[in-house]
Design an enzyme around this catalytic site. Structure first.
Site, PDB file in Angstrom:
ATOM      1  N   ASN A   1      39.276  18.596  11.934  1.00 16.92           N
ATOM      2  CA  ASN A   1      39.907  18.121  13.165  1.00 16.92           C
ATOM      3  C   ASN A   1      39.064  18.395  14.399  1.00 16.92           C
ATOM      4  OD1 ASN A   1      42.217  16.772  12.440  1.00 16.92           O
ATOM      5  ND2 ASN A   1      43.642  18.319  13.161  1.00 16.92           N
TER       6      ASN A   1
ATOM      7  N   ARG B   1      44.103  23.605   5.881  1.00 13.49           N
ATOM      8  CA  ARG B   1      43.856  24.849   5.139  1.00 13.49           C
ATOM      9  C   ARG B   1      43.234  24.579   3.778  1.00 13.49           C
ATOM     10  NH1 ARG B   1      46.656  29.686   6.649  1.00 13.49           N
ATOM     11  NH2 ARG B   1      47.841  29.451   8.589  1.00 13.49           N
TER      12      ARG B   1
ATOM     13  N   ASP C   1      40.109  25.279  31.194  1.00 13.26           N
ATOM     14  CA  ASP C   1      40.780  26.196  30.281  1.00 13.26           C
ATOM     15  C   ASP C   1      40.107  26.200  28.916  1.00 13.26           C
ATOM     16  OD1 ASP C   1      42.595  26.818  32.245  1.00 13.26           O
ATOM     17  OD2 ASP C   1      44.280  25.765  31.349  1.00 13.26           O
TER      18      ASP C   1
ATOM     19  N   ASP D   1      50.037  18.294   8.103  1.00 12.49           N
ATOM     20  CA  ASP D   1      48.611  18.222   8.391  1.00 12.49           C
ATOM     21  C   ASP D   1      47.959  19.603   8.365  1.00 12.49           C
ATOM     22  OD1 ASP D   1      48.784  15.502   8.649  1.00 12.49           O
ATOM     23  OD2 ASP D   1      48.884  15.509  10.833  1.00 12.49           O
ATOM     24  N   GLY D   2      48.692  20.623   8.795  1.00 11.33           N
ATOM     25  CA  GLY D   2      48.146  21.980   8.767  1.00 11.33           C
ATOM     26  C   GLY D   2      47.808  22.445   7.357  1.00 11.33           C
TER      27      GLY D   2
ATOM     28  N   ARG E   1      42.209  32.845  32.786  1.00  7.93           N
ATOM     29  CA  ARG E   1      41.120  32.473  33.690  1.00  7.93           C
ATOM     30  C   ARG E   1      40.371  31.288  33.088  1.00  7.93           C
ATOM     31  NH1 ARG E   1      39.078  37.029  36.489  1.00  7.93           N
ATOM     32  NH2 ARG E   1      37.447  35.654  37.299  1.00  7.93           N
TER      33      ARG E   1
END
Length: 282
Positions: A134, A65, A164, A60-61, A145
């Protein structure tokens, strides 16, 4: 089909020889073929412009790209799964000959997917604009933090997330990072936007599903620098007062499909249990 591009992930060892084998097979059938790594740009832009199809070799990556190359030109993509999950891919590598024979016989249909337009604004001035298949993620930076993110939808303030990160996902991306933090699974052909907080603290912690026309504006309200990533790519550093606007993109990702939509449901559980013995995507 007159010209087909092959986009391979060089970090997947099998992708290069397979790309070369497919290119030779296509050329023998009088279809021009060109090869390009996911880490490079096509050496001949004219080849890209006249391409009828992009075949990706990876997971999927690799498709994520390839999307910035394909979507602006309306070129459909087809993925051969050499990765772990393969939600976006169409077939496994052992079946590529059968798949390409069907494609050259004019079988298959085009499926269009919603993309997001992600605009980073500072004092009202655009710093960057990216397009996501995505998701876009607004998150904390190097320091561990929480970030304070004032979020408005269609001009109405929803809440200030203390978390987060905040994920803005398409239906396609609902099975990616959004799913990992408890977001809903949507069939990928839907035109919805998911808003999912990550580790929310004393603020709204449930994901939302919005319609395709929604415009989401997230304003950073913390002095600790954050960042915005788009499909895993760093799009910019966020400072206090910066705004990220997320809305429907004028671009569409186009996929060449040989299988029916019902295949999404048949393989859903299997694909959510990735084959960890395969190489990870990068």
């Amino acid at each position: 089909m007159q010209t087909i591009g092959l986009i391979y992930n060089p970090r997947v060892e099998a992708s290069i020889p397979l790309a070369q084998e497919i290119a030779a097979w296509l050329e023998a059938r009088h279809v021009s073929a060109w090869l390009c790594s996911t880490h490079d740009k096509p050496s001949d832009s004219a080849c890209l412009v006249r391409s009828d199809l992009l075949i990706t070799l990876g997971g999927d990556g690799t498709i994520l790209r390839a999307t910035p190359l394909a979507a602006p030109l309306g070129i459909p993509m087809l993925g051969l799964n050499l990765g772990r999950v393969g939600f976006l891919t169409e077939c496994d590598p052992e079946h590529w000959v059968e798949v390409l024979e069907r494609i050259l016989a004019h079988e298959g249909s085009i499926e269009e997917r919603l993309m997001l337009q992600v605009t980073h604004l500072r004092a009202g001035v655009m710093q960057a604009r990216e397009f996501a298949l995505n998701d876009a993620v607004i998150s904390r930076g190097a320091l561990a933090r929480t970030v304070h993110l004032l979020t408005a939808i269609d001009g109405a303030v929803l809440t200030e997330y203390v978390a987060d990160a905040l994920i803005l996902a398409t239906a396609t991306g609902s099975t990616a990072y959004s799913y990992a933090v408890g977001g809903p699974i949507l069939p990928p052909w839907l035109d919805n936007i998911v808003v999912a907080p990550v580790a929310a603290h004393l603020s709204l912690d449930r994901p939302l599903v919005l319609n395709t026309q929604a415009v989401i504006e997230i304003t950073v309200r913390t002095t600790i620098p954050g960042m915005v990533t788009v499909d895993g790519r760093l799009a910019g550093e966020l400072l206090e007062g910066d705004c990220v606007r997320v809305e429907r993109s004028p671009l569409k990702a186009r996929f060449l499909r040989l299988r029916s939509r019902a295949d999404f449901y048949r393989t859903l559980v299997t694909r959510l249990s990735p084959r960890n013995h395969n190489e990870a995507e990068s």
